[in-house]
Design an enzyme around this catalytic site. Structure first.
Site, mmCIF file in Angstrom:
data_model
loop_
_atom_site.group_PDB
_atom_site.id
_atom_site.type_symbol
_atom_site.label_atom_id
_atom_site.label_comp_id
_atom_site.label_asym_id
_atom_site.label_seq_id
_atom_site.Cartn_x
_atom_site.Cartn_y
_atom_site.Cartn_z
ATOM 1 N N TRP A 142 0.787 -1.225 0.000
ATOM 2 C CA TRP A 142 0.000 0.000 0.000
ATOM 3 C C TRP A 142 0.825 1.284 0.000
ATOM 4 O O TRP A 142 0.582 2.189 -0.810
ATOM 5 C CB TRP A 142 -0.978 0.006 1.182
ATOM 6 C CG TRP A 142 -1.871 1.209 1.153
ATOM 7 C CD1 TRP A 142 -1.832 2.293 1.981
ATOM 8 C CD2 TRP A 142 -2.920 1.475 0.214
ATOM 9 N NE1 TRP A 142 -2.789 3.199 1.624
ATOM 10 C CE2 TRP A 142 -3.465 2.725 0.537
ATOM 11 C CE3 TRP A 142 -3.445 0.763 -0.878
ATOM 12 C CZ2 TRP A 142 -4.526 3.286 -0.185
ATOM 13 C CZ3 TRP A 142 -4.491 1.334 -1.597
ATOM 14 C CH2 TRP A 142 -5.008 2.576 -1.245
ATOM 15 N N ASP B 147 -2.092 -5.408 -0.892
ATOM 16 C CA ASP B 147 -3.150 -4.617 -0.235
ATOM 17 C C ASP B 147 -4.304 -4.383 -1.219
ATOM 18 O O ASP B 147 -4.494 -5.137 -2.190
ATOM 19 C CB ASP B 147 -2.530 -3.303 0.295
ATOM 20 C CG ASP B 147 -3.274 -2.724 1.486
ATOM 21 O OD1 ASP B 147 -4.326 -2.110 1.281
ATOM 22 O OD2 ASP B 147 -2.797 -2.877 2.636
ATOM 23 N N ASP B 148 -5.063 -3.342 -0.984
ATOM 24 C CA ASP B 148 -6.271 -3.010 -1.751
ATOM 25 C C ASP B 148 -5.980 -2.880 -3.258
ATOM 26 O O ASP B 148 -4.849 -2.677 -3.660
ATOM 27 C CB ASP B 148 -6.814 -1.679 -1.210
ATOM 28 C CG ASP B 148 -8.307 -1.517 -1.427
ATOM 29 O OD1 ASP B 148 -8.895 -2.316 -2.159
ATOM 30 O OD2 ASP B 148 -8.875 -0.569 -0.848
ATOM 31 N N CYS C 149 -11.813 -0.001 0.987
ATOM 32 C CA CYS C 149 -11.661 1.458 1.127
ATOM 33 C C CYS C 149 -11.443 2.124 -0.225
ATOM 34 O O CYS C 149 -11.791 3.276 -0.421
ATOM 35 C CB CYS C 149 -10.518 1.771 2.087
ATOM 36 S SG CYS C 149 -10.836 1.053 3.712
ATOM 37 N N ASP D 196 -9.861 -4.909 6.298
ATOM 38 C CA ASP D 196 -10.108 -3.483 6.524
ATOM 39 C C ASP D 196 -11.523 -3.229 7.080
ATOM 40 O O ASP D 196 -12.272 -4.177 7.356
ATOM 41 C CB ASP D 196 -9.873 -2.748 5.196
ATOM 42 C CG ASP D 196 -9.112 -1.452 5.372
ATOM 43 O OD1 ASP D 196 -9.319 -0.796 6.391
ATOM 44 O OD2 ASP D 196 -8.330 -1.106 4.470
ATOM 45 N N TRP E 115 -8.235 0.769 12.350
ATOM 46 C CA TRP E 115 -7.625 2.079 12.650
ATOM 47 C C TRP E 115 -7.707 2.474 14.125
ATOM 48 O O TRP E 115 -7.715 3.669 14.452
ATOM 49 C CB TRP E 115 -8.238 3.182 11.777
ATOM 50 C CG TRP E 115 -8.592 2.734 10.392
ATOM 51 C CD1 TRP E 115 -7.721 2.303 9.440
ATOM 52 C CD2 TRP E 115 -9.902 2.671 9.803
ATOM 53 N NE1 TRP E 115 -8.411 1.962 8.292
ATOM 54 C CE2 TRP E 115 -9.747 2.182 8.484
ATOM 55 C CE3 TRP E 115 -11.187 2.983 10.254
ATOM 56 C CZ2 TRP E 115 -10.828 1.987 7.617
ATOM 57 C CZ3 TRP E 115 -12.257 2.781 9.394
ATOM 58 C CH2 TRP E 115 -12.072 2.298 8.091
ATOM 59 N N ARG F 16 -4.664 -3.208 13.560
ATOM 60 C CA ARG F 16 -4.257 -1.811 13.491
ATOM 61 C C ARG F 16 -4.875 -1.055 14.661
ATOM 62 O O ARG F 16 -6.101 -1.015 14.821
ATOM 63 C CB ARG F 16 -4.677 -1.220 12.159
ATOM 64 C CG ARG F 16 -3.691 -1.505 11.035
ATOM 65 C CD ARG F 16 -2.529 -0.537 11.055
ATOM 66 N NE ARG F 16 -3.084 0.775 10.858
ATOM 67 C CZ ARG F 16 -3.505 1.229 9.660
ATOM 68 N NH1 ARG F 16 -3.373 0.484 8.579
ATOM 69 N NH2 ARG F 16 -4.032 2.420 9.565
ATOM 70 N N ASP G 86 -3.991 5.784 9.630
ATOM 71 C CA ASP G 86 -2.956 5.558 8.613
ATOM 72 C C ASP G 86 -1.736 6.447 8.844
ATOM 73 O O ASP G 86 -1.866 7.640 9.150
ATOM 74 C CB ASP G 86 -3.518 5.870 7.214
ATOM 75 C CG ASP G 86 -4.427 4.758 6.717
ATOM 76 O OD1 ASP G 86 -4.846 3.911 7.532
ATOM 77 O OD2 ASP G 86 -4.716 4.744 5.504
HETATM 78 C C1 GAL Z 1 -7.038 1.880 4.730
HETATM 79 C C2 GAL Z 1 -5.939 1.149 5.473
HETATM 80 C C3 GAL Z 1 -4.663 1.236 4.658
HETATM 81 C C4 GAL Z 1 -4.906 0.631 3.284
HETATM 82 C C5 GAL Z 1 -6.093 1.312 2.612
HETATM 83 C C6 GAL Z 1 -6.460 0.631 1.307
HETATM 84 O O1 GAL Z 1 -8.226 1.771 5.428
HETATM 85 O O2 GAL Z 1 -5.773 1.710 6.744
HETATM 86 O O3 GAL Z 1 -3.601 0.590 5.334
HETATM 87 O O4 GAL Z 1 -5.143 -0.744 3.428
HETATM 88 O O5 GAL Z 1 -7.231 1.302 3.444
HETATM 89 O O6 GAL Z 1 -7.547 1.245 0.691
#
Ligand code: GAL
Length: 388
Positions: free
Chosen positions: A13, A48-49, A99, A127, A162, A180, A184
């Site tokens: 990410w 990641d995403d 996200c 997430d 978060w 987490r 972020d």
């Molecule tokens: C946030 C997360 C990040 C990353 C991101 C991806 O919510 O805290 O670490 O994963 O989404 O969209």
């Protein structure tokens, strides 16, 4: 599965955001091995995403990998990662969408866990975006926790809400292995500093089985990548790594490993710091210097809440003790250690033999009181033993 040490690895990410694809993952896997990071303990490579198509398969209901980013599917990527001796991580979300607006796992938990097992995943970051308001987080994490137990494969469960909703009070009961506990990070010293100060009274929640995750490291990014801000210098990164280590936090690299300099690699493979991080007792660090300090204008203040210079002490197994002196201010500061505050009164006759983890230098036996003058953002870290 039992996760009794803070997990170590890399996550896409911070650097790549949505710009992930098969080549990036393969090159990163190669770099993790060639640079010695795997040997140092960094074994998870986590995507990641933004890895999937925008919608699920209309027939099977499964999430499907983006056919342009991952033309050979996810199993072949996972096979490549495994062929390098690494472990493979995936990402999903407890809500209806991730996200970045890809399909989330809400109401598809068991199917998705099976899909990740088919890919050969060893890790799932989970997430918290687009969570239906009538479902509390503990239920949603519990659902995926159960789904992972049913999926037939050991998959490390990494929650990402978060630090919201008093997560530290319920997350361990859901089966996650790390979670987490902060918002972020971005690639700046203030972001790192806010994160670490926000955790001081949460450290006791982190323990073998499930560790507080204070986000991916930004070490080696120098402002490049996906998480914004101007970047840090090597002194900032040195202190970031030392804090993550003394906090027993998961060490998930977020910089572009393919371009890491010798200095960056030396920092993140520092054996003594990693030993502090991976200590099997995972005891919380405590701060000793709640004393009068001078602020940047030379005025006397009783404990600078978020800033100043701080001294952290963490008991390690084998009767060792880690001490971190760190300056979080913009001017030179003195970090102090009153041995009395660490539980070593002068009358005991004991002090500490201190070995600097960065230079290898030994300070001999120190007693009663000591201080280190530190440049802005700098730190010194020691592994110590009690001695007369
Ligand atoms: C946030 C997360 C990040 C990353 C991101 C991806 O919510 O805290 O670490 O994963 O989404 O969209």
């Amino acid at each position: 599965m039992i996760v009794n040490k803070p997990p170590m690895g890399f996550n896409t990410w911070n650097t790549f955001g949505e710009n992930i694809n098969e080549s990036v993952i393969k090159e990163t896997a190669d770099a993790m091995v060639d640079t010695g990071l795997l040997d140092a303990g960094y074994k998870y490579l986590v995507i990641d995403d933004c890895w999937s198509e925008r919608e699920r398969d209309s027939v099977t209901g499964k999430i499907i990998p983006d056919h342009i980013k991952f033309p050979n599917g996810m199993k072949s990527v996972s096979d490549y990662v495994h062929s390098k001796g690494l472990l493979f991580g995936m990402y999903s979300c407890a809500g209806t969408r991730t996200c970045a607006d890809y399909p989330g796992s809400f109401d598809h938990e068991f199917l998705d866990a099976e899909t990740f097992a088919e890919y050969g995943a060893d890790f799932l970051k989970y997430d918290y975006c687009y969570r239906p308001a009538h479902h509390h987080g503990d239920l949603l994490y519990r659902r995926m926790g159960m789904a992972l137990k049913a999926c037939g494969r050991d998959i490390l469960f990494s929650a990402c809400n978060w630090g919201c909703d008093d997560v530290e009070k319920w997350i361990r009961s859901t089966g996650t292995h790390m979670y987490r506990s902060t918002g972020d990070i971005n690639d700046s010293f203030p972001s790192m500093r806010d994160i670490l100060f926000s955790q001081i009274d949460k450290l006791a929640y982190s323990a073998p089985g499930c560790f507080n995750d204070i986000d991916m490291l930004t070490i080696g990014m120098y402002g490049k990548g996906n998480v914004g801000s101007a970047g840090c210098n090597d002194t900032d990164y040195k202190t970031q790594f030392a804090v993550w280590c003394i906090y027993s936090a998961p060490l998930m690299l977020g910089g572009d490993i393919r371009t890491f300099s010798k200095e960056t690699l030396a920092l993140v493979t520092n054996k003594k710091l990693i030993r502090i991080n991976q200590d099997e007792e995972a005891r919380p660090a405590f701060i000793t210097n709640s004393r009068i300090e001078k602020d940047c204008n030379g005025e006397m203040k009783y404990t600078v809440e978020k800033g100043g210079a701080k001294t952290f002490v963490k008991l390690l197994s084998d009767n060792e003790i880690a001490v971190l002196f760190a300056n979080f201010d913009e001017c030179e500061r003195k970090a102090e250690l009153y041995f009395e505050d660490a539980g070593i009164p002068f009358a005991s006759g004991y002090g500490l033999v201190m070995e600097n983890v960065f230079t290898g230098e030994s300070l001999g036996v120190k007693k009663d009181y000591m201080s280190r003058s530190l440049a802005p953002h700098d730190c010194e870290c020691y592994i110590c033993k009690l001695a007369k």
